[in-house]
Design an enzyme around this catalytic site. Structure first.
Site, short mmCIF file in Angstrom:
data_model
loop_
_atom_site.label_atom_id
_atom_site.label_comp_id
_atom_site.label_asym_id
_atom_site.label_seq_id
_atom_site.Cartn_x
_atom_site.Cartn_y
_atom_site.Cartn_z
N SER A 1 0.82 -1.21 0.00
CA SER A 1 0.00 0.00 0.00
C SER A 1 0.85 1.25 0.00
O SER A 1 0.35 2.34 -0.27
CB SER A 1 -0.88 0.04 1.26
N HIS B 1 -0.75 -2.28 -7.26
CA HIS B 1 -1.50 -2.09 -6.01
C HIS B 1 -3.00 -2.27 -6.25
O HIS B 1 -3.61 -1.48 -6.97
CB HIS B 1 -1.19 -0.68 -5.47
N GLU C 1 -3.24 0.27 -9.25
CA GLU C 1 -2.19 1.25 -9.53
C GLU C 1 -0.90 0.51 -9.90
O GLU C 1 -0.41 -0.30 -9.12
CB GLU C 1 -1.91 2.11 -8.29
N ASN D 1 -4.20 6.21 -2.06
CA ASN D 1 -4.03 6.32 -0.61
C ASN D 1 -3.66 7.73 -0.16
O ASN D 1 -3.94 8.12 0.97
CB ASN D 1 -3.02 5.28 -0.09
N1 3HC Z 1 -15.36 -9.78 -1.00
C1 3HC Z 1 -15.79 -10.07 -2.25
N2 3HC Z 1 -16.89 -9.52 -2.78
C2 3HC Z 1 -17.55 -8.62 -2.02
C3 3HC Z 1 -17.16 -8.27 -0.73
C4 3HC Z 1 -16.00 -8.90 -0.22
N3 3HC Z 1 -15.52 -8.63 0.99
N4 3HC Z 1 -18.02 -7.36 -0.24
C5 3HC Z 1 -18.95 -7.14 -1.19
N5 3HC Z 1 -18.66 -7.90 -2.27
C6 3HC Z 1 -19.40 -7.94 -3.53
C7 3HC Z 1 -20.77 -8.56 -3.36
O1 3HC Z 1 -20.71 -9.95 -3.56
C8 3HC Z 1 -21.55 -7.85 -4.45
O2 3HC Z 1 -21.25 -8.43 -5.70
P1 3HC Z 1 -22.37 -8.47 -6.87
O3 3HC Z 1 -23.02 -7.14 -6.91
O4 3HC Z 1 -21.59 -8.80 -8.10
O5 3HC Z 1 -23.31 -9.56 -6.45
C9 3HC Z 1 -20.95 -6.45 -4.49
O6 3HC Z 1 -19.63 -6.57 -3.92
C10 3HC Z 1 -21.76 -5.46 -3.71
O7 3HC Z 1 -21.84 -5.94 -2.37
P2 3HC Z 1 -23.01 -5.61 -1.34
O8 3HC Z 1 -24.27 -5.36 -2.12
O9 3HC Z 1 -23.03 -6.67 -0.30
O10 3HC Z 1 -22.54 -4.34 -0.57
P3 3HC Z 1 -22.20 -2.92 -1.10
O11 3HC Z 1 -22.98 -2.53 -2.29
O12 3HC Z 1 -22.21 -2.07 0.10
O13 3HC Z 1 -20.66 -3.03 -1.59
C11 3HC Z 1 -18.39 -2.74 -1.22
C12 3HC Z 1 -19.65 -3.42 -0.74
C13 3HC Z 1 -18.02 -3.23 -2.60
C14 3HC Z 1 -17.27 -3.08 -0.26
C15 3HC Z 1 -18.67 -1.19 -1.27
O14 3HC Z 1 -19.15 -0.78 -0.03
C16 3HC Z 1 -17.45 -0.37 -1.59
O15 3HC Z 1 -17.09 -0.20 -2.76
N6 3HC Z 1 -16.81 0.19 -0.54
C17 3HC Z 1 -15.62 1.00 -0.72
C18 3HC Z 1 -14.43 0.11 -0.80
C19 3HC Z 1 -13.18 0.90 -1.01
O16 3HC Z 1 -13.15 2.11 -1.00
N7 3HC Z 1 -12.07 0.18 -1.20
C20 3HC Z 1 -10.77 0.78 -1.33
C21 3HC Z 1 -10.14 0.81 0.00
S1 3HC Z 1 -8.51 1.51 0.01
C22 3HC Z 1 -7.51 0.19 -0.28
O17 3HC Z 1 -7.91 -0.93 -0.43
C23 3HC Z 1 -6.06 0.51 -0.40
C24 3HC Z 1 -5.24 -0.29 0.56
O18 3HC Z 1 -3.89 0.00 0.29
C25 3HC Z 1 -5.56 0.06 1.99
#
Ligand code: 3HC
Length: 291
Positions: A123, A144, A156, A195
């Site tokens: 990250s 990333h 990325e 990030n």
């Molecule tokens: N693993 C796999 N699939 C997942 C999941 C998980 N943990 N959580 C949700 N999903 C899938 C579901 O199966 C669903 O798939 P489908 O629509 O194809 O059936 C889809 O995602 C939507 O899920 P939900 O309807 O249950 O829930 P949401 O609509 O609330 O979506 C989320 C969940 C995708 C996590 C959404 O809330 C989101 O996009 N959140 C923001 C995530 C984000 O910002 N990530 C970046 C973080 S920063 C990072 O990672 C950098 C690192 O360096 C720290």
């Protein structure tokens, strides 16, 4: 290396990111080896795959054939030597500790075929910190992914000063083959693109919480309902891991020496208590059954 030469991918680390990156590779048709020294972590990853694939089939998102093919493509290993033997492309996703990553890269350089590209999913550690322990710096880059890696489209790719244009192009092309929408960074910068932007939002959210302006729930609610983000910063930290937020801030503080870069008091408290978010069942929120 041309992307069409990539047949077997090795993902090192089966944790929060590694298990989903492995499955994304297997679903895209690559023979994928997922390797972790922890048998517990491997078991967790296998259990995830065994429940995720039938779940996708039941939801009508995947055919049974595609699920079977993905399961067949994916193998789990605890022995890096075996896992690395035929790798064309490696994505390292071990814990964010530089010494550990350096050791892994040293071993990968020794164990992988000479043509293999070595990418890190770190990250925040730029790949020049790892390239120098290998004899193939031109074939080392950052790649990333975002959490959850099966869902988030962005990847990325960071081309360090040592990374060849061919390696960066192969990583970009591979990300596209995984169904992602990659972006290319032409130079190394701490925190890359996403990030750096996310850190500003998170920092402000923690300031508002730590100074008693509003609760975590209300800050999250405002970010979702006013800015249209899919989840607020606290729920997101629970998803990505409060331990990771802690390490990111500590690393920045180590680099700058600026006290304002230290992790916020709330993050320190939760880190020390082991309340790291979803992975430990408790963070800013409580979780049952990983929900
Ligand atoms: N693993 C796999 N699939 C997942 C999941 C998980 N943990 N959580 C949700 N999903 C899938 C579901 O199966 C669903 O798939 P489908 O629509 O194809 O059936 C889809 O995602 C939507 O899920 P939900 O309807 O249950 O829930 P949401 O609509 O609330 O979506 C989320 C969940 C995708 C996590 C959404 O809330 C989101 O996009 N959140 C923001 C995530 C984000 O910002 N990530 C970046 C973080 S920063 C990072 O990672 C950098 C690192 O360096 C720290």
């Amino acid at each position: 290396m041309d992307v069409n030469q990539i047949k077997r991918i090795l993902v090192v680390g089966a944790g929060n990111m590694g298990h989903q990156i492995s499955l994304a590779c297997a679903l895209a048709g690559f023979k994928t080896n997922c390797c972790d020294s922890s048998k517990t972590q491997l078991k967790k990853a296998e259990a995830f795959v065994q429940s995720y694939l039938p779940g996708r089939v039941a939801k009508g998102k995947l055919t049974e054939e595609a699920a079977k093919a993905a399961a067949k493509n994916l193998r789990f290993y605890s022995n890096l030597e075996e896992a690395a033997a035929e790798a064309d492309f490696v994505i390292e996703a071990v814990t964010e500790k530089l010494d550990l990553k350096r050791e892994v890269f040293k071993q990968l350089d020794r164990l992988c075929p000479k043509h293999a590209i070595l990418a890190t999913n770190s990250s925040f550690f730029v790949s020049s910190l790892l390239a120098r322990v290998t004899e193939r710096p031109g074939q080392v880059c950052n790649m990333h992914f975002f959490n959850p890696a099966l869902v988030m489209k962005c990847v990325e790719v960071v081309q360090g000063p040592h990374t060849s244009a061919e390696t960066a192009a192969a990583a970009m092309a591979l990300a596209k083959k995984l169904g992602k929408v990659p972006v290319l960074l032409h130079k190394e910068i701490y925190g890359f693109l996403v990030n750096r932007i996310l850190a500003r939002i998170t920092e402000e959210a923690l300031f508002l919480l730590d100074t008693g302006v509003a609760s975590a729930e209300d800050i999250d609610s405002a970010v979702v309902n006013a800015l249209g983000h899919p989840m607020g910063p606290f729920r997101l930290m629970d998803l990505t891991g409060i331990d990771l937020s802690y390490h990111i801030s500590m690393e920045r503080y180590r680099r700058t020496g600026d006290p304002k870069d230290k992790p916020s008091p709330t993050v320190v408290e939760k880190y020390v208590k082991g309340e790291w978010g979803r992975k430990t069942g408790r963070g800013f929120y409580r979780y049952d059954d990983d929900k």
